[in-house]
Design an enzyme around this catalytic site. Structure first.
Site, PDB file in Angstrom:
ATOM      1  N   CYS A  21       6.380  12.552  12.945  1.00  0.00           N
ATOM      2  CA  CYS A  21       5.977  13.481  11.997  1.00  0.00           C
ATOM      3  C   CYS A  21       4.433  13.754  12.701  1.00  0.00           C
ATOM      4  O   CYS A  21       3.574  12.571  13.157  1.00  0.00           O
ATOM      5  CB  CYS A  21       5.894  11.984  10.861  1.00  0.00           C
ATOM      6  SG  CYS A  21       7.925  11.921  10.361  1.00  0.00           S
ATOM      7  N   HIS A  65      11.980   7.742   4.866  1.00  0.00           N
ATOM      8  CA  HIS A  65       9.963   6.240   5.404  1.00  0.00           C
ATOM      9  C   HIS A  65      10.106   5.282   6.499  1.00  0.00           C
ATOM     10  O   HIS A  65      11.731   4.892   6.264  1.00  0.00           O
ATOM     11  CB  HIS A  65      10.028   5.759   4.119  1.00  0.00           C
ATOM     12  CG  HIS A  65       9.617   7.150   3.253  1.00  0.00           C
ATOM     13  ND1 HIS A  65       8.681   7.214   1.802  1.00  0.00           N
ATOM     14  CD2 HIS A  65       9.210   8.453   3.640  1.00  0.00           C
ATOM     15  CE1 HIS A  65       8.576   8.209   1.642  1.00  0.00           C
ATOM     16  NE2 HIS A  65       8.800   9.110   2.103  1.00  0.00           N
ATOM     17  N   GLU A  67       9.839   2.358   6.065  1.00  0.00           N
ATOM     18  CA  GLU A  67      10.326   0.713   5.069  1.00  0.00           C
ATOM     19  C   GLU A  67      12.225   0.665   5.110  1.00  0.00           C
ATOM     20  O   GLU A  67      13.077   0.346   5.438  1.00  0.00           O
ATOM     21  CB  GLU A  67       9.923   0.956   3.753  1.00  0.00           C
ATOM     22  CG  GLU A  67       8.625   0.708   3.623  1.00  0.00           C
ATOM     23  CD  GLU A  67       7.450   2.157   3.048  1.00  0.00           C
ATOM     24  OE1 GLU A  67       7.044   1.879   2.200  1.00  0.00           O
ATOM     25  OE2 GLU A  67       8.015   3.712   4.219  1.00  0.00           O
ATOM     26  N   CYS A  93       6.405   4.259  -1.650  1.00  0.00           N
ATOM     27  CA  CYS A  93       6.735   4.598  -2.345  1.00  0.00           C
ATOM     28  C   CYS A  93       7.550   4.249  -4.135  1.00  0.00           C
ATOM     29  O   CYS A  93       8.367   3.416  -3.820  1.00  0.00           O
ATOM     30  CB  CYS A  93       7.462   6.366  -1.896  1.00  0.00           C
ATOM     31  SG  CYS A  93       8.303   6.278  -1.512  1.00  0.00           S
ATOM     32  N   CYS A  96      11.611   4.014  -1.784  1.00  0.00           N
ATOM     33  CA  CYS A  96      11.478   2.433  -0.683  1.00  0.00           C
ATOM     34  C   CYS A  96      11.228   1.088  -1.678  1.00  0.00           C
ATOM     35  O   CYS A  96      11.571   0.391  -1.226  1.00  0.00           O
ATOM     36  CB  CYS A  96      10.372   2.522   0.121  1.00  0.00           C
ATOM     37  SG  CYS A  96      10.672   3.932   1.503  1.00  0.00           S
ATOM     38  N   TYR A 114      -0.975   4.638  -1.069  1.00  0.00           N
ATOM     39  CA  TYR A 114      -0.626   5.735  -0.873  1.00  0.00           C
ATOM     40  C   TYR A 114      -1.093   6.803  -2.264  1.00  0.00           C
ATOM     41  O   TYR A 114      -1.391   6.207  -3.363  1.00  0.00           O
ATOM     42  CB  TYR A 114       0.812   5.784  -1.343  1.00  0.00           C
ATOM     43  CG  TYR A 114       1.774   6.575  -1.185  1.00  0.00           C
ATOM     44  CD1 TYR A 114       1.568   8.314  -0.280  1.00  0.00           C
ATOM     45  CD2 TYR A 114       3.179   7.072  -1.674  1.00  0.00           C
ATOM     46  CE1 TYR A 114       2.940   9.021  -0.502  1.00  0.00           C
ATOM     47  CE2 TYR A 114       3.505   7.911  -2.520  1.00  0.00           C
ATOM     48  CZ  TYR A 114       3.296   9.244  -1.468  1.00  0.00           C
ATOM     49  OH  TYR A 114       4.155  10.632  -1.705  1.00  0.00           O
TER      50      TYR A 114
END
Length: 134
Positions: A21, A65, A67, A93, A96, A114
């Site tokens: 990413c 993600h 996690e 998030c 997650c 975040y």
């Protein structure tokens, strides 16, 4: 704070570098009884091209993600994450956080905040210890 928190977070940060990413690289480790039982970084599902963003730089909706990758990896391995600690380079998030709760993880240690706090709020509501470590 536990003695090895900084070390495990540093290892998660190193693991994040495996991510393809471009916008954000996130790494996660699941540790139980001072043993790393799983790891993950954000990226596309197995068998997909290793490109996380579309031509406009927007993250593709199917990117997992870190996690989620660590939790699904531990599930495949047959190990149990019940009572484990999750180390992650960015706070979880909401999606997650749900997985973390269902996986029986007891503690989450993260480095970067975040922009949304709903994931951390849900974890705390569920009685999971959440700690930010710089």
């Amino acid at each position: 704070m536990e003695k090895f928190d900084h070390s495990y977070l540093q290892m998660a940060a190193i693991w994040a570098q495996n991510s393809y990413c471009k916008r954000r690289k996130v790494g996660a480790l699941i540790v139980k009884d001072r043993m790393i039982i799983s790891d993950g970084y954000n990226g596309t599902p197995s068998g997909f091209e290793n490109i996380c963003e579309d031509e406009n730089g927007v993250t593709k909706p199917y990117v997992l993600h870190a996690e989620a990758n660590a939790i699904t990896k531990v599930a495949k391995s047959g190990n149990s994450s019940q009572g484990a600690t999750l180390y992650v380079t960015a706070s979880p998030c909401l999606e997650c956080a749900k997985l973390i709760i269902q996986a029986g993880i007891a503690r989450v240690v993260y480095r970067d905040e975040y922009r949304l706090t709903d994931g951390v709020d849900l974890l705390r509501k569920a009685g999971i210890k959440v700690e930010k470590v710089d």
